[in-house]
Structure formats: structure tokens, C-alpha cells
Design a protein around this motif. Sequence first.
Motif, mmCIF file in Angstrom:
data_model
loop_
_atom_site.group_PDB
_atom_site.id
_atom_site.type_symbol
_atom_site.label_atom_id
_atom_site.label_comp_id
_atom_site.label_asym_id
_atom_site.label_seq_id
_atom_site.Cartn_x
_atom_site.Cartn_y
_atom_site.Cartn_z
ATOM 1 N N UNK A 56 -83.073 29.032 8.068
ATOM 2 C CA UNK A 56 -82.354 28.642 6.888
ATOM 3 C C UNK A 56 -81.086 28.050 7.664
ATOM 4 N N UNK A 57 -80.917 26.594 7.074
ATOM 5 C CA UNK A 57 -79.801 25.924 7.691
ATOM 6 C C UNK A 57 -78.454 26.046 6.913
ATOM 7 N N UNK A 58 -77.595 26.857 7.716
ATOM 8 C CA UNK A 58 -76.226 27.161 7.024
ATOM 9 C C UNK A 58 -75.031 26.059 7.087
ATOM 10 N N UNK A 59 -74.589 25.789 6.017
ATOM 11 C CA UNK A 59 -73.763 24.656 6.099
ATOM 12 C C UNK A 59 -72.284 24.979 5.539
ATOM 13 N N UNK A 60 -71.214 24.700 6.213
ATOM 14 C CA UNK A 60 -70.024 24.528 5.867
ATOM 15 C C UNK A 60 -69.147 23.270 5.775
ATOM 16 N N UNK A 83 -81.519 24.936 2.836
ATOM 17 C CA UNK A 83 -80.321 24.726 3.193
ATOM 18 C C UNK A 83 -79.023 25.510 2.532
ATOM 19 N N UNK A 84 -78.373 26.349 2.942
ATOM 20 C CA UNK A 84 -77.438 27.310 2.296
ATOM 21 C C UNK A 84 -75.923 26.791 2.600
ATOM 22 N N UNK A 85 -75.102 26.366 1.506
ATOM 23 C CA UNK A 85 -73.868 26.145 1.662
ATOM 24 C C UNK A 85 -73.098 27.608 1.943
ATOM 25 N N UNK A 86 -72.621 27.924 2.871
ATOM 26 C CA UNK A 86 -71.484 29.040 2.921
ATOM 27 C C UNK A 86 -70.449 28.977 2.256
ATOM 28 N N UNK A 87 -69.765 27.852 2.338
ATOM 29 C CA UNK A 87 -68.428 27.574 1.758
ATOM 30 C C UNK A 87 -68.071 26.264 1.808
#
Length: 271
Positions: free
Chosen positions: A58-62, A96-100
Motif C-alpha cells: 500500500x502506498x501511504x501518502x501525507x 494508495x492511502x491518504x494518512x493525513x
Amino acid sequence: MNRGTILWRLIGIVAVLATVLLLAGFGYAVKDMLRPGQAISPIVDDERASPSLADQPVIRVTALGDSLTKGTGDSTGEGYVKPAMKHLEEKYGKPVKLLNNLAINGLRADQLNEKLGTDKGFQLAIRESDVILMTIGGNDLFAFAAGNEKGVAANQGQLSMEELNANLAVGTKRLEQTLKRLNELNPNAKIVYVGLYNPFYDVKDLREGSLQVQAWNKEVYAIIYRYPNMRLVPTFDLFEANLSKYLSSDHFHPNHEGYAAIAARIAQAIN
């Protein structure tokens, strides 16, 4: 031994030495061709130490920065962050997950530096991210042009290109600290900085601001160049050629189409 004999011997010795030097130089040249780049030391750790996004489940994005990262001006509320994430999903074929989204309207680089230094929530999000998307600096430049730190014009709403130019180095120094701090918190994350544009390019008295914006982008690129995991995404050409198409009604922030154009470039810059 006559002078002629001595002269010929000297000529012979010089010829031999020249041949040795030539062969030595040829040997080094062949070595460089077969094993290039060994004498060059990287400024920071090699990018190969950074994990590939293709290997992440999973690609984690801030996202962090100012009102552009918040999506101000987009009637749909998407901004550039959500469409950029969609592009990455298509590009890598994985979630792709938006952390914050930690963007704050009106935020300057010095204020972001304070957040990165003291706010545990900011620090945690940065450390856990694979990709960091960021816009910052526009409010710094506006504040300088307005004549004070808070961005409120001190001279009846007029913007001074002289004040902006005089304080440009102060702003880039702030951003240098921002990028350094981000790299300290997470040296493996792909960090994408969205370059600045001049929303007043079509205003005669403010068109000169494009020169300062370009000077800013140039200085920022020189900083980002030191870090193999960072990219600068240019936007000035998008907006100067399409102000009426890409700017929102406030004549400052992008509209939905403008943010979509930025998102497409971000996806192209991440590898």
C-alpha cells in the motif's frame, strides 16, 4: 660524447616519458569507461537505499503545506491530492492511502518548520509515509511583497516587487530548513514539492512577479537537487499559458481543472 649524441639521447628520453604518460592516461580513460562514476561521492545517501513504491503493498501518502494542498478554489473539494492519488493507483496498480492532509490555509514556511519541529502528529505522519506531497512558499512571498510577515499589505493593498526581491533569500532559507527536516524525519519517502506560479501574470503592474517566482523556483531546485528522493514539479508554465482556464474566481488559487493539471504532473514526477 659530442653534443649531437647528448641531444638525441635527451630527445629519446622525452619521447619515452611522453609515451608512458599517454599510456597511463589511456588506461585511466578505459577504467572510467568500464567503471564510470566511482570517483564521485553523492551529496546524500544514494536513492537505491530508498524502497521502491512498486514493492509497497500500500502506498501511504501525507500532504502538507498551505491552501493549495488544502484544495482551496476547487468547487469539488478534490484539489490536487486526491487526483494525484488516483494517478498513482493507476500507475502502480495498488491501493494508495491518504494518512493525513495537514495543510493549513495561509501557512508560511517558517510556520511549517515549527510544526515539523514540535507537533508529534506531523512528525508521525511524515515518518509513516511513502510519499509526501507539499506546497509552501506562496504565502511567504506574498508577505514579503506586502511589506510584512503576516501577508497583510502595509501600504494600502499594494504589492512591492522590490520588497519581494529583497527578501527572497529569507524565504528560500526557510524552505531549505523545511526540506532538511523532512529528510531527517523520513529519508526514504518520495517528497514532491509543487513549484510556485504567478497568478497575477495578466496584471501589468504585477507581471514582473514572475521573475521573482522563477528565481524562487530556481533556488528551491538547487536545494532539492541535493536529495535524490525529492522532486520539484513545475507549474508556472501551466498557469501563465492558461490563467483564465486554470484559476478560480479568486484569481489566486487553481480551480478544478488547474488542480487536475498539477496532479497529472505530480504522478509523472514520482518513480
